[in-house]
Design a protein around this motif. Structure first.
Motif, short mmCIF file in Angstrom:
data_model
loop_
_atom_site.label_atom_id
_atom_site.label_comp_id
_atom_site.label_asym_id
_atom_site.label_seq_id
_atom_site.Cartn_x
_atom_site.Cartn_y
_atom_site.Cartn_z
N GLY A 161 15.60 -7.41 -2.61
CA GLY A 161 14.37 -7.03 -1.84
C GLY A 161 14.20 -6.07 -0.26
N ALA A 162 15.19 -7.40 0.59
CA ALA A 162 15.91 -6.57 1.69
C ALA A 162 15.40 -5.32 1.46
CB ALA A 162 16.13 -7.52 2.78
N LEU A 163 17.03 -5.49 1.15
CA LEU A 163 17.68 -4.16 0.54
C LEU A 163 17.11 -2.69 0.05
CD1 LEU A 163 21.20 -5.97 -0.69
CD2 LEU A 163 21.00 -4.80 1.49
N ALA A 164 16.20 -3.36 -0.94
CA ALA A 164 15.50 -2.85 -1.59
C ALA A 164 14.53 -1.35 -0.50
CB ALA A 164 14.83 -2.95 -2.66
N TYR A 165 14.09 -2.46 0.63
CA TYR A 165 13.69 -2.04 1.52
C TYR A 165 13.95 -1.18 2.01
CZ TYR A 165 10.00 -1.53 5.37
OH TYR A 165 9.49 -1.40 5.93
N SER A 177 0.80 -1.42 -0.03
CA SER A 177 -0.07 0.00 -0.16
C SER A 177 1.12 1.69 -0.06
CB SER A 177 -0.60 -0.35 0.96
OG SER A 177 -0.36 -0.45 1.83
N ASP A 178 2.21 0.97 0.53
CA ASP A 178 3.37 2.14 -0.14
C ASP A 178 3.97 2.24 -0.43
OD1 ASP A 178 5.01 1.08 1.41
OD2 ASP A 178 4.71 1.56 3.74
N ARG A 179 5.11 2.99 -0.91
CA ARG A 179 6.38 2.87 -2.13
C ARG A 179 7.39 1.73 -1.76
NH1 ARG A 179 11.67 5.52 -3.59
NH2 ARG A 179 11.17 7.72 -1.87
N ARG A 180 7.28 1.71 -0.36
CA ARG A 180 8.45 0.67 0.34
C ARG A 180 8.70 -0.57 0.10
NH1 ARG A 180 8.48 1.74 6.46
NH2 ARG A 180 6.40 2.08 6.06
N TRP A 181 6.87 -0.59 0.49
CA TRP A 181 7.19 -2.57 0.00
C TRP A 181 6.35 -2.88 -1.40
CZ3 TRP A 181 7.30 -6.00 3.27
CH2 TRP A 181 7.64 -5.54 4.73
#
Length: 242
Positions: free
Chosen positions: A224-228, A189-193
Motif C-alpha cells: 500500500g505504501a509503495l502504491a501511494y 476521497s482522492d485517487r492516491r488513498w
C-alpha cells in the motif's frame, strides 16, 4: 484561523479525549476477547494484563500468546511479533512532519496504533505545533487504558460473559477491523488513498488465500505504501519531463 483549529488550540486535551472515545467501541470488545483467549491458553490474569500493557499491539498479542503456549523458540516469538508490527515503519514517517523535536514524543510512540495513526493523520495537520503533543497524549492514553481495561475484564469475567451471551464470541473479532475501516474510508476521497486501500486490501487477501497469513499484514502495508508513493511521485515526474 478556522473554528475547528481554534478549538484544538484552546483545549487539545478535551479534543483528544473526544476523538478517542469512539475507539472504545472497537478496543474494549477485542481486548475482552484477548483477555479470555490468554487466560484459556494458560496465562495468568496478571500476565495477561501485562501483555496488553507492554506489547499493546492487537493481533500481535494473540500471536504472542499462541506461540508461547505452543512452545515456539523465544527468538521466533520476538521476530514474528516485530514482523506483524512492521507496519509502524510506514506510520512513523507519515506523522513525523507534524511532530516537534521534543524528546517527550519518543515514549509516546508506544501509544501509536492503527486507529490513533488514522486520527493523527487527520487531526495533527489542523493543529498548531504547541497543541499536538497534548492532543496525542490525551487520545493515546484513553485508547491504551481502554485496551488494558478490556483485557482485564476478559481475563477476569470473560468466560462468564461468553456463557451468558454466546453471540458475543462471534462478534468480538470483527469490532476493531470494522472500526478501523470506518475511520480510514473517509480518507479515500482522492485517487492516491483509494488505490492505496485497494492495493493493501488485495495484497492481504491474496497472501492469506495462498497460505501466508503471518506476513499478510506487514506485506500489505508495504504494498500500500509503495502504491501511494508511486502515485504521489508520478505527477512530479511528468512535470519534470515537460
Amino acid at each position: 484561523m478556522t473554528t475547528a483549529t481554534q478549538s484544538f488550540v484552546e483545549n487539545p486535551w478535551r479534543q483528544g479525549a473526544k476523538d478517542a472515545l469512539p475507539l472504545l467501541g472497537g478496543y474494549i470488545p477485542v481486548a475482552i476477547s484477548f483477555g479470555l483467549f490468554s487466560v484459556q491458553s494458560g496465562f495468568g490474569i496478571l500476565e495477561t494484563i501485562l501483555v496488553s500493557v507492554l506489547i499493546y499491539a492487537g493481533a500481535s498479542q494473540f500471536l504472542f500468546v499462541a506461540m508461547v503456549v505452543s512452545g515456539a523458540p523465544f527468538w521466533l516469538v520476538i521476530v514474528m511479533t516485530l514482523l506483524i508490527n512492521s507496519r509502524h515503519l510506514v506510520y512513523g514517517p507519515n506523522i513525523a512532519p507534524y511532530l516537534q523535536k521534543d524528546i517527550r514524543w519518543l515514549p509516546m510512540m508506544h501509544l501509536l496504533t492503527d486507529q490513533i495513526f488514522a486520527l493523527a493523520l487527520t487531526r495533527l495537520p489542523a493543529m498548531t505545533p504547541s497543541a499536538r503533543l497534548s492532543w496525542y497524549f490525551s487520545a493515546g492514553m484513553i485508547a491504551w487504558v481502554s485496551w488494558i481495561s478490556g483485557t482485564a475484564l476478559g481475563a477476569i469475567a470473560g468466560d462468564e460473559l461468553m456463557q451468558r451471551w454466546p453471540l458475543i464470541g462471534e462478534v468480538l473479532p470483527f469490532a476493531l477491523p470494522a472500526l478501523f475501516l470506518v475511520m480510514v474510508l473517509p480518507r479515500c476521497s482522492d485517487r492516491r488513498w483509494t488505490v492505496t486501500m485497494v492495493v493493501a486490501t488485495a495484497s492481504a487477501m491474496l497472501l492469506k488465500l495462498f497460505g501466508f497469513p503471518n506476513i499478510a499484514i506487514p506485506a500489505a502495508a508495504v504494498c500500500g505504501a509503495l502504491a501511494y508513493y508511486a502515485i504521489q511521485q508520478s505527477p512530479a515526474k511528468k512535470g519534470a519531463a515537460s
